[in-house]
Design an enzyme around this catalytic site. Structure first.
Site, PDB file in Angstrom:
ATOM      1  N   LEU A 140       3.671   0.361 -17.669  1.00 57.17           N
ATOM      2  CA  LEU A 140       3.966   0.906 -16.355  1.00 57.17           C
ATOM      3  C   LEU A 140       3.236   0.042 -15.334  1.00 57.17           C
ATOM      4  CD1 LEU A 140       3.502   4.795 -16.725  1.00 57.17           C
ATOM      5  CD2 LEU A 140       5.661   3.561 -16.515  1.00 57.17           C
ATOM      6  N   ASP A 141       3.814  -0.114 -14.148  1.00 60.44           N
ATOM      7  CA  ASP A 141       3.108  -0.819 -13.090  1.00 60.44           C
ATOM      8  C   ASP A 141       1.784  -0.121 -12.794  1.00 60.44           C
ATOM      9  OD1 ASP A 141       5.250  -2.503 -12.884  1.00 60.44           O
ATOM     10  OD2 ASP A 141       6.057  -1.593 -11.057  1.00 60.44           O
ATOM     11  N   ARG A 142       0.823  -0.879 -12.318  1.00 60.61           N
ATOM     12  CA  ARG A 142      -0.490  -0.324 -11.979  1.00 60.61           C
ATOM     13  C   ARG A 142      -0.354   0.901 -11.057  1.00 60.61           C
ATOM     14  NH1 ARG A 142      -5.851  -2.788  -9.801  1.00 60.61           N
ATOM     15  NH2 ARG A 142      -5.028  -4.790 -10.453  1.00 60.61           N
ATOM     16  N   THR A 144       2.253   2.856 -10.503  1.00 65.69           N
ATOM     17  CA  THR A 144       3.166   3.909 -10.961  1.00 65.69           C
ATOM     18  C   THR A 144       2.405   4.854 -11.875  1.00 65.69           C
ATOM     19  OG1 THR A 144       5.051   2.388 -10.870  1.00 65.69           O
ATOM     20  CG2 THR A 144       5.329   4.387 -12.171  1.00 65.69           C
ATOM     21  N   HIS A 243       9.662  -4.225 -11.793  1.00 65.16           N
ATOM     22  CA  HIS A 243       9.827  -3.565 -10.501  1.00 65.16           C
ATOM     23  C   HIS A 243      11.271  -3.138 -10.251  1.00 65.16           C
ATOM     24  CE1 HIS A 243       6.076  -5.912  -8.805  1.00 65.16           C
ATOM     25  NE2 HIS A 243       5.776  -5.129  -9.834  1.00 65.16           N
TER      26      HIS A 243
END
Length: 323
Positions: A140-142, A144, A243
């Site tokens: 997961l993105d930082r 999110t 993204h």
């Protein structure tokens, strides 16, 4: 040229991911350049980054200079009592095969330059009496928040990784958007291309004819709206590009609140954070059946929903079907 025969463990992997794993010193930038110029061959033919490999395939790769420095050892985060309790609070579900976390926004999944605390470095604390250290399955993105699946063994990690690469995992995200999409539900079928911006990267729409473009598909549905100023949407990605959801929401003309990279507005009424949450995940359990897990919303998104007067349903309890 060096020839590499694909082993059984490399079957069904993307060509670019397999080569980054197998060839020391092969960076993403060098790999993209070699692919663009046709210097990497698959069974004698020009190779594509997204080609799926089969056992016995032969890859021809130019000699790559070894890295200047030996790879750094995996960073282990020092776990004091407070940090251990924080990690334990993240656990939504745990059994002999998998652990499912509710990752908070702002916590990176993996380490990197200037990153001292991250999920991967904390996993030793979840090993317990199991013989292997837990392993990451996806990312997961930082910024999110939400569901992150961890495997308790290499065998389980391989099974789950294959499920995430295919179409066996149903992902549901919630996002607060600045604006209201013209259509209240639909599909975004818009290829994306990764753009390097020095120390960071972003995804941008790309032509289907662009060799660097990657297929990207997201279904969306508006769950609630405040006029045309704000909306709560459910997002179901069918592909997993960098993204992807953030770029697709921007393409709708409704960026995610707090997303400074993709044009999300900031307001005194909302926290200065990305309002994107991995809400639900349904995936094949390694020991049979399927596991459904929902993650409670983070405080900053709950505050945003409350300000807009949107209901905030509680997360369902994890449940496993078809065992």
């Amino acid at each position: 040229m060096t020839e590499i025969q694909v082993p059984e463990a490399g079957a069904d992997m993307r060509l670019d991911r397999f080569l980054r794993r197998e060839v020391p010193g092969l960076t993403q930038g060098v790999l993209q350049k070699l692919l663009r110029t046709g210097k990497i061959r698959l069974n004698g033919n020009r190779a594509e980054a997204n080609a799926r490999l089969t056992q016995g395939d032969v890859l021809s790769v130019p000699e790559i200079a070894p890295p200047a420095e030996a790879p750094k050892q995996r960073q282990v985060v020092k776990m004091d009592e407070a940090r251990t309790k924080e990690l334990e609070r993240m656990v939504l579900y745990s059994d002999e095969s998998v652990i499912v976390l509710n990752k908070p926004a702002g916590l990176p999944v993996q380490g990197g330059s200037g990153i001292a605390v991250h999920v991967d470095g904390m996993l030793d604390a979840l090993q317990g009496d199991h013989p292997e250290r837990p392993k990451l399955v996806h990312r997961l993105d930082r910024d999110t928040s939400g569901i992150l699946v961890i495997a308790r063994s290499g065998r389980v990690a391989s099974k789950l990784s294959a499920a995430f690469r295919g179409r066996d995992v149903a992902k549901t995200y919630w996002a607060l958007l600045a604006g209201l999409p013209e259509q209240l539900e639909g599909r975004i079928d818009l290829p994306l291309k990764r753009i390097d911006l020095g120390q960071t990267s972003r995804s941008e729409p790309a032509s289907r004819k662009d060799k660097e473009a990657q297929k990207a598909i997201t279904d969306y549905r508006v769950l609630d709206k405040a006029g045309k100023k704000f909306s709560l949407v459910e997002l179901n990605p069918h592909t997993g590009r960098m993204h992807q959801l953030r770029a697709h929401c921007l393409a709708l003309g409704t960026p995610i609140l707090g997303d400074e990279v993709y044009g999300g507005i900031f307001s005194e009424h909302f926290a200065d954070q990305l309002h994107l949450h991995a809400r639900r995940l349904i995936f094949p359990h390694p020991e049979g059946g399927s596991l459904t897990v929902e993650a409670p919303l983070p405080k900053h998104m709950l505050a945003g929903l409350n300000y807009l007067g949107f209901p905030a349903p509680e997360a369902e309890k994890p449940h496993r079907n078809g065992r």
